[in-house]
Design a protein around this motif. Structure first.
Motif, PDB file in Angstrom:
ATOM      1  N   HIS A  17       0.816  -1.105   0.134  1.00 34.08           N
ATOM      2  CA  HIS A  17      -0.053   0.100   0.245  1.00 34.08           C
ATOM      3  C   HIS A  17       0.929   0.997  -0.083  1.00 34.08           C
ATOM      4  O   HIS A  17       1.357   1.895   1.024  1.00 34.08           O
ATOM      5  N   SER A  69      -6.945  -7.302   2.746  1.00 38.53           N
ATOM      6  CA  SER A  69      -6.407  -6.652   3.556  1.00 38.53           C
ATOM      7  C   SER A  69      -7.213  -5.497   4.300  1.00 38.53           C
ATOM      8  O   SER A  69      -7.903  -4.889   3.256  1.00 38.53           O
ATOM      9  N   GLU A  70      -7.529  -5.581   5.451  1.00 41.26           N
ATOM     10  CA  GLU A  70      -8.221  -4.411   6.027  1.00 41.26           C
ATOM     11  C   GLU A  70      -7.690  -3.118   5.829  1.00 41.26           C
ATOM     12  O   GLU A  70      -8.372  -2.056   5.588  1.00 41.26           O
ATOM     13  N   LEU A  71      -6.451  -2.890   5.852  1.00 42.40           N
ATOM     14  CA  LEU A  71      -5.500  -1.729   5.711  1.00 42.40           C
ATOM     15  C   LEU A  71      -5.992  -1.218   4.163  1.00 42.40           C
ATOM     16  O   LEU A  71      -6.099  -0.283   3.743  1.00 42.40           O
ATOM     17  N   ARG A  74      -9.305   0.322   3.928  1.00 39.59           N
ATOM     18  CA  ARG A  74      -9.266   1.653   4.335  1.00 39.59           C
ATOM     19  C   ARG A  74      -8.427   2.620   3.593  1.00 39.59           C
ATOM     20  O   ARG A  74      -8.822   3.799   3.591  1.00 39.59           O
ATOM     21  N   LEU A  75      -7.569   2.206   2.915  1.00 37.87           N
ATOM     22  CA  LEU A  75      -6.751   3.249   1.904  1.00 37.87           C
ATOM     23  C   LEU A  75      -7.296   3.239   0.683  1.00 37.87           C
ATOM     24  O   LEU A  75      -6.707   3.710  -0.249  1.00 37.87           O
ATOM     25  N   ALA A 149       1.101  -8.364   6.447  1.00 40.33           N
ATOM     26  CA  ALA A 149       2.207  -7.399   5.830  1.00 40.33           C
ATOM     27  C   ALA A 149       3.646  -8.156   5.524  1.00 40.33           C
ATOM     28  O   ALA A 149       4.349  -7.801   4.597  1.00 40.33           O
TER      29      ALA A 149
END
Length: 245
Positions: A17, A69-71, A74-75, A149
């Motif tokens: 990300h 990925s939850e990240l 969110r991104l 990650a």
């Protein structure tokens, strides 16, 4: 396809990300319900050179699927054209009835406004979706592909010639069922699967799977190796008529 290597993946120093992926104005946040966010969308030009206006975010979770990925959610890295979102969610709903024990994971798709999407070469106009391969564990149970990650959210995993990575093995029956469900759901939306990119070495195993012959007849695959190996995910490009700018 975060941080690719050429041929066999060598990830760049750019993370999965990257800083170029900025959060976008929220319509509804991740986890705010199980339906894709709706909007007025317009896609322009080719998946490798285009943009998207008013894209929608894929659901943050479902009964039989989850994002990579939850990240990434969110991104803002899981936006698509509205009709593609409906196709993806309808296919998962059909699979929940057909294969209730199978767990699916989707990968990166694109930004809310489309356009350049590092480190991908395509994913620019809301019509491209990465799906992580469904896998079985040593006991033959369907489990989510490990995404964290440390393995660049699944994109750094390596499957061997036997379609294995450690104790995990690719579930080709589940991939075949998924592609046929996408094919049927796309037709209901008035769109179609333009092509699928998957490691050519695995195509004979896919076509030999349960319902694999139907996949071979109905869906077009890129026959030559892609610029990076697609072993841990299969890339789907959808096609539909674009509104003129």
């Amino acid at each position: 396809m975060p941080g690719w290597r050429h041929g066999r993946r060598r990830r760049s120093t750019r993370g999965a990300h990257a800083a170029t992926a900025r959060p976008h104005a929220r319509r509804r946040g991740p986890g705010d319900g199980d339906a894709a966010v709706r909007g007025r969308e317009r896609l322009l030009r080719h998946p490798a050179n285009g943009r998207l206006e008013g894209g929608v975010r894929l659901p943050a979770k479902g009964d039989n699927f989850a994002p990579y990925s939850e990240l990434g959610v969110r991104l803002g890295r899981t936006y698509v054209h509205e009709r593609v979102a409906r196709t993806v969610t309808a296919a998962y709903a059909a699979l929940a009835a057909l294969r209730p024990e199978t767990v699916y994971v989707y990968g990166e798709t694109g930004l809310a406004q489309g356009g350049r999407f590092e480190p991908h070469r395509t994913h620019r106009n809301g019509l491209s979706v990465d799906f992580m391969v469904p896998v079985l564990d040593a006991q033959g149970r369907s489990v989510p592909l490990p995404t964290a990650a440390g393995n660049r959210f699944g994109y750094d995993l390596e499957f061997d010639a036997q379609a294995r990575a450690g104790e995990l093995r690719i579930d080709f029956d589940a991939i075949a069922a998924h592609l046929l469900a996408l094919h049927a759901a796309a037709a209901e939306e008035g769109i179609r699967i333009g092509r699928v990119i998957f490691d050519p070495a695995y195509l004979p195993r896919l076509f030999a799977a349960e319902r694999g012959e139907a996949v071979r007849r109905r869906i077009a695959f890129m026959q030559r190796p892609a610029w990076v190996r697609h072993d841990e995910h299969y890339h789907v490009d959808f096609e539909l008529a674009c509104r003129p700018p």
